[in-house]
Motif scaffolding. Sequence first.
Motif: not given
Length: 77
Positions: A23-24, A26-27, A51
């Motif tokens: 999963q990407e 969260s930045s 996603q």
Amino acid sequence: MTTVLLVFMVISSITLIGSVLLQEGSSAGMGSAISGGAEGLFGKKKAHGMQGLLNKITLVSAVVFFISIFVFNLLAK
């Protein structure tokens, strides 16, 4: 029976680890993480594509993992 539960636990744990790692991240920071969680909770923000699929795989594998651990614990007593 316990062997089947152990197989479910191993497969679901590997699937859970893999889906979380894919999963990407969260930045955007802590502020948007809190508001993003609220939007996800109330359904305003729906994930599409890969996603969304990873979110569903994570949810299903976590549920299978916890249920198999619970049943294994009941059988072990």
